[in-house]
Design a protein around this motif. Structure first.
Motif, PDB file in Angstrom:
ATOM      1  N   SER A  12       0.853  -1.273   0.028  1.00 55.46           N
ATOM      2  CA  SER A  12      -0.125   0.090   0.121  1.00 55.46           C
ATOM      3  C   SER A  12       0.885   1.337  -0.088  1.00 55.46           C
ATOM      4  CB  SER A  12      -0.797   0.036   1.256  1.00 55.46           C
ATOM      5  OG  SER A  12      -1.615   1.224   1.426  1.00 55.46           O
ATOM      6  N   ILE A  14       3.171   4.346   0.205  1.00 54.51           N
ATOM      7  CA  ILE A  14       4.649   4.618  -0.161  1.00 54.51           C
ATOM      8  C   ILE A  14       5.186   3.244  -0.620  1.00 54.51           C
ATOM      9  CG2 ILE A  14       7.032   5.343   0.902  1.00 54.51           C
ATOM     10  CD1 ILE A  14       4.849   7.667   2.352  1.00 54.51           C
ATOM     11  N   ASP A  33       4.056  -7.910   3.617  1.00 55.37           N
ATOM     12  CA  ASP A  33       3.003  -7.081   4.110  1.00 55.37           C
ATOM     13  C   ASP A  33       2.061  -8.167   4.770  1.00 55.37           C
ATOM     14  OD1 ASP A  33       0.739  -5.337   4.397  1.00 55.37           O
ATOM     15  OD2 ASP A  33       2.005  -4.065   2.940  1.00 55.37           O
ATOM     16  N   GLN A  35      -1.033  -7.380   4.449  1.00 54.71           N
ATOM     17  CA  GLN A  35      -2.387  -7.413   3.601  1.00 54.71           C
ATOM     18  C   GLN A  35      -2.130  -8.394   2.319  1.00 54.71           C
ATOM     19  OE1 GLN A  35      -4.445  -3.764   2.388  1.00 54.71           O
ATOM     20  NE2 GLN A  35      -2.672  -2.576   3.782  1.00 54.71           N
ATOM     21  N   ASN A  55       4.468 -10.365   8.829  1.00 50.32           N
ATOM     22  CA  ASN A  55       3.996  -9.450   9.972  1.00 50.32           C
ATOM     23  C   ASN A  55       5.347  -9.010  10.626  1.00 50.32           C
ATOM     24  OD1 ASN A  55       3.162  -8.216  12.305  1.00 50.32           O
ATOM     25  ND2 ASN A  55       1.382  -9.424  12.524  1.00 50.32           N
ATOM     26  N   VAL A  56       5.517  -7.576  10.466  1.00 47.49           N
ATOM     27  CA  VAL A  56       6.899  -7.085  11.330  1.00 47.49           C
ATOM     28  C   VAL A  56       6.814  -7.179  12.441  1.00 47.49           C
ATOM     29  CG1 VAL A  56       7.315  -5.744   8.982  1.00 47.49           C
ATOM     30  CG2 VAL A  56       6.148  -4.684  10.952  1.00 47.49           C
ATOM     31  N   ASN A  82       9.566  -0.169   5.763  1.00 45.95           N
ATOM     32  CA  ASN A  82       8.782   0.880   5.417  1.00 45.95           C
ATOM     33  C   ASN A  82       7.478   0.880   6.237  1.00 45.95           C
ATOM     34  OD1 ASN A  82       7.090   2.881   3.755  1.00 45.95           O
ATOM     35  ND2 ASN A  82       6.161   0.780   3.279  1.00 45.95           N
ATOM     36  N   TYR A 148       3.991   7.740  18.080  1.00 48.78           N
ATOM     37  CA  TYR A 148       4.610   7.840  16.591  1.00 48.78           C
ATOM     38  C   TYR A 148       5.714   8.612  16.516  1.00 48.78           C
ATOM     39  CZ  TYR A 148       4.242   8.185  11.344  1.00 48.78           C
ATOM     40  OH  TYR A 148       4.467   8.186  10.311  1.00 48.78           O
ATOM     41  N   LYS A 152       9.435   7.361  15.478  1.00 48.97           N
ATOM     42  CA  LYS A 152      10.014   7.721  14.395  1.00 48.97           C
ATOM     43  C   LYS A 152      11.399   8.319  14.720  1.00 48.97           C
ATOM     44  CE  LYS A 152       7.286   6.341  11.034  1.00 48.97           C
ATOM     45  NZ  LYS A 152       7.396   5.259  10.099  1.00 48.97           N
ATOM     46  N   GLY A 179       6.794  14.023   4.694  1.00 49.80           N
ATOM     47  CA  GLY A 179       5.685  14.996   5.203  1.00 49.80           C
ATOM     48  C   GLY A 179       4.552  14.376   5.025  1.00 49.80           C
ATOM     49  N   ILE A 181       1.743  12.710   3.068  1.00 45.50           N
ATOM     50  CA  ILE A 181       1.752  12.079   1.828  1.00 45.50           C
ATOM     51  C   ILE A 181       0.364  11.255   1.808  1.00 45.50           C
ATOM     52  CG2 ILE A 181       2.713  10.371   0.208  1.00 45.50           C
ATOM     53  CD1 ILE A 181       4.646  12.842   1.206  1.00 45.50           C
ATOM     54  N   THR A 183      -1.958   8.802   1.106  1.00 45.02           N
ATOM     55  CA  THR A 183      -1.756   7.239   1.099  1.00 45.02           C
ATOM     56  C   THR A 183      -3.078   6.873   2.402  1.00 45.02           C
ATOM     57  OG1 THR A 183      -0.684   6.917   3.401  1.00 45.02           O
ATOM     58  CG2 THR A 183       0.574   7.326   1.136  1.00 45.02           C
ATOM     59  N   HIS A 186      -3.941   7.730   6.373  1.00 44.17           N
ATOM     60  CA  HIS A 186      -4.490   9.125   6.505  1.00 44.17           C
ATOM     61  C   HIS A 186      -6.322   8.680   6.767  1.00 44.17           C
ATOM     62  CE1 HIS A 186      -1.144  11.710   7.073  1.00 44.17           C
ATOM     63  NE2 HIS A 186      -0.795  11.222   5.807  1.00 44.17           N
TER      64      HIS A 186
HETATM   65  N1  LIG Z   1       1.502   8.948   4.480  1.00 38.91           N
HETATM   66  C1  LIG Z   1       2.100  10.065   5.212  1.00 38.91           C
HETATM   67  O1  LIG Z   1       1.620  11.127   5.291  1.00 38.91           O
HETATM   68  C2  LIG Z   1       3.534   9.626   5.977  1.00 38.91           C
HETATM   69  C3  LIG Z   1       4.089  10.574   6.349  1.00 38.91           C
HETATM   70  C4  LIG Z   1       5.476  10.139   7.182  1.00 38.91           C
HETATM   71  C5  LIG Z   1       5.917   9.044   7.081  1.00 38.91           C
HETATM   72  N2  LIG Z   1       5.129   7.787   6.769  1.00 38.91           N
HETATM   73  C6  LIG Z   1       5.501   6.569   6.829  1.00 38.91           C
HETATM   74  O2  LIG Z   1       5.692   6.090   5.711  1.00 38.91           O
HETATM   75  C7  LIG Z   1       5.492   4.590   5.848  1.00 38.91           C
HETATM   76  C8  LIG Z   1       4.475   4.095   4.733  1.00 38.91           C
HETATM   77  O3  LIG Z   1       3.120   4.657   5.272  1.00 38.91           O
HETATM   78  P1  LIG Z   1       2.104   5.033   4.152  1.00 38.91           P
HETATM   79  O4  LIG Z   1       1.767   6.161   4.294  1.00 38.91           O
HETATM   80  O5  LIG Z   1       2.403   4.177   2.810  1.00 38.91           O
HETATM   81  O6  LIG Z   1       0.781   4.193   4.757  1.00 38.91           O
HETATM   82  P2  LIG Z   1      -0.028   2.846   4.292  1.00 38.91           P
HETATM   83  O7  LIG Z   1      -1.191   2.426   5.406  1.00 38.91           O
HETATM   84  O8  LIG Z   1      -0.830   3.020   2.892  1.00 38.91           O
HETATM   85  O9  LIG Z   1       1.196   1.539   4.317  1.00 38.91           O
HETATM   86  C9  LIG Z   1       1.348   0.950   5.318  1.00 38.91           C
HETATM   87  C10 LIG Z   1       1.762  -0.485   5.002  1.00 38.91           C
HETATM   88  O10 LIG Z   1       2.016  -1.062   6.145  1.00 38.91           O
HETATM   89  C11 LIG Z   1       1.615  -2.400   6.272  1.00 38.91           C
HETATM   90  N3  LIG Z   1       1.632  -2.860   7.492  1.00 38.91           N
HETATM   91  C12 LIG Z   1       1.287  -2.362   8.792  1.00 38.91           C
HETATM   92  N4  LIG Z   1       1.319  -2.941   9.887  1.00 38.91           N
HETATM   93  C13 LIG Z   1       2.009  -4.159   9.337  1.00 38.91           C
HETATM   94  C14 LIG Z   1       2.607  -5.259   9.948  1.00 38.91           C
HETATM   95  N5  LIG Z   1       2.517  -5.530  11.416  1.00 38.91           N
HETATM   96  N6  LIG Z   1       3.426  -6.052   9.422  1.00 38.91           N
HETATM   97  C15 LIG Z   1       3.455  -5.928   8.023  1.00 38.91           C
HETATM   98  N7  LIG Z   1       3.121  -4.846   7.495  1.00 38.91           N
HETATM   99  C16 LIG Z   1       2.413  -4.008   7.994  1.00 38.91           C
HETATM  100  C17 LIG Z   1       0.144  -1.962   5.895  1.00 38.91           C
HETATM  101  O11 LIG Z   1      -0.481  -3.414   5.643  1.00 38.91           O
HETATM  102  C18 LIG Z   1       0.203  -1.242   4.925  1.00 38.91           C
HETATM  103  O12 LIG Z   1       0.264  -2.129   3.495  1.00 38.91           O
HETATM  104  C19 LIG Z   1       5.371   4.381   7.085  1.00 38.91           C
HETATM  105  O13 LIG Z   1       6.322   3.955   7.878  1.00 38.91           O
HETATM  106  C20 LIG Z   1       4.808   5.735   7.580  1.00 38.91           C
HETATM  107  O14 LIG Z   1       4.889   5.877   8.859  1.00 38.91           O
HETATM  108  C21 LIG Z   1       3.909   8.208   5.814  1.00 38.91           C
END
Ligand SMILES: NC(=O)c1ccc[n+]([C@@H]2O[C@H](COP(=O)([O-])OP(=O)(O)OC[C@H]3O[C@@H](n4cnc5c(N)ncnc54)[C@H](O)[C@@H]3O)[C@@H](O)[C@H]2O)c1
Length: 267
Positions: A12, A14, A33, A35, A55-56, A82, A148, A152, A179, A181, A183, A186
């Motif tokens: 999903s 990023i 992942d 999912q 599962n991480v 990620n 969070y 981070k 920043g 993003i 996805t 949110h």
């Molecule tokens: N979107 C933003 O604004 C934003 C901002 C700063 C940092 N980030 C970071 O970017 C990264 C990606 O987030 P995103 O925005 O793409 O979110 P997202 O929810 O689209 O993707 C996160 C993915 O992590 C997977 N995941 C969650 N828990 C898991 C687990 N226990 N084991 C395996 N997979 C797991 C989910 O299934 C999902 O596919 C994250 O580290 C997030 O903290 C995102």
């Protein structure tokens, strides 16, 4: 031989955008992942991609997933840590130990475990690149829930610390700090209502950073792939903010009237 990348949270947002670019660039991509359906659909869409149910939170999942990579591909060039969740919201007074531990396991400890097991393989190979997806919330307060932010920040410090150890093994370790993003993190949804929900989120994020729009997952993925590649061969231990200028300073239009007069272009 084809280069190989392992991307946690690759189904999903990023992570998926990163898998897409890595695949187009010629990598074999392992999408790790929880999912299953989304991960399998993406794996089918991409050239030479494999979905792994990981599962991480579980160290054994990293061991199993990376063992499969080595059996099938015999090398690991890139590890992208990620996967994350937003975790617990709310005031510090109501935070429970269980809530904290869950956030810590998924947001922070997962990066430690992913790095540990990737490093073992990469040290034997004497090469590799590890990219940890952190956040601007790890650089400054006020951008996220407390747990969070703390996790981070720990990811960024861990990145720097491990980069120093692994440099002599020809392994680089860097972090990207996104920043805001667009996805599912949110919106909590990827269903038919996604477009409408993310449109509202985007509207609310216009004044969040100097560039007056939310970022797209591909804009973070490009930075991740650059750090993963040899193009960044002299970069290690860094935390690169990709945030539309959110951490560059307070944006002019949000300044008190007095400071607005300092604006170099507009008053
Ligand atoms: N979107 C933003 O604004 C934003 C901002 C700063 C940092 N980030 C970071 O970017 C990264 C990606 O987030 P995103 O925005 O793409 O979110 P997202 O929810 O689209 O993707 C996160 C993915 O992590 C997977 N995941 C969650 N828990 C898991 C687990 N226990 N084991 C395996 N997979 C797991 C989910 O299934 C999902 O596919 C994250 O580290 C997030 O903290 C995102």
């Amino acid at each position: 031989m084809k280069k190989t990348a392992f991307v946690t949270g690759g189904a999903s947002g990023i992570g998926a955008a990163t898998c897409r670019i890595l695949s187009k660039t010629g990598y074999r991509v392992y999408i790790a992942d929880i999912q299953r359906e989304a991960g399998q659909i993406l794996a089918q869409e991409l050239d030479d991609a494999i979905f792994l149910e990981v599962n991480v939170r579980n160290e054994s999942d990293f061991e199993r997933g990376l063992a499969q990579v080595m059996t099938e591909s015999n090398q690991l060039d890139v590890m992208v840590n990620n996967a994350a969740i937003v975790g617990t919201l709310g005031p510090i007074s109501s935070l429970t130990v269980e809530q904290y531990d869950l956030s810590q396991e998924i947001i922070q400890r997962s990066v430690v475990l992913g790095t540990k097991h990737a490093a073992k393989i990469m040290q034997a190979q004497k090469m590799g690149s590890i990219v940890n997806v952190a956040s601007i919330a790890g650089l400054l307060g006020g951008y996220s829930p407390h747990t969070y932010a703390a996790c981070k920040a720990a990811v960024i410090q861990f990145t720097q610390s491990v980069a120093l150890e692994l440099a002599e093994d020809n392994i680089r370790v860097n972090a990207v700090c996104p920043g805001a993003i667009a996805t599912p993190i949110h919106t909590g949804t990827t269903g038919p209502e996604w477009q409408q929900t993310i449109k509202k989120v985007k509207e609310s994020c216009i004044d969040f950073q100097a560039i007056p729009r939310m970022g797209e997952p591909s804009e973070i993925a490009e930075a991740v792939v650059w750090l993963a590649s040899e193009k960044s061969s002299y970069v290690t231990g860094q935390a690169l903010a990709v945030d539309g200028g959110a951490t560059a300073g307070k944006i002019w239009r949000d300044q008190p009237e007095f400071f607005k007069s300092f604006h170099p272009v507009r008053s």
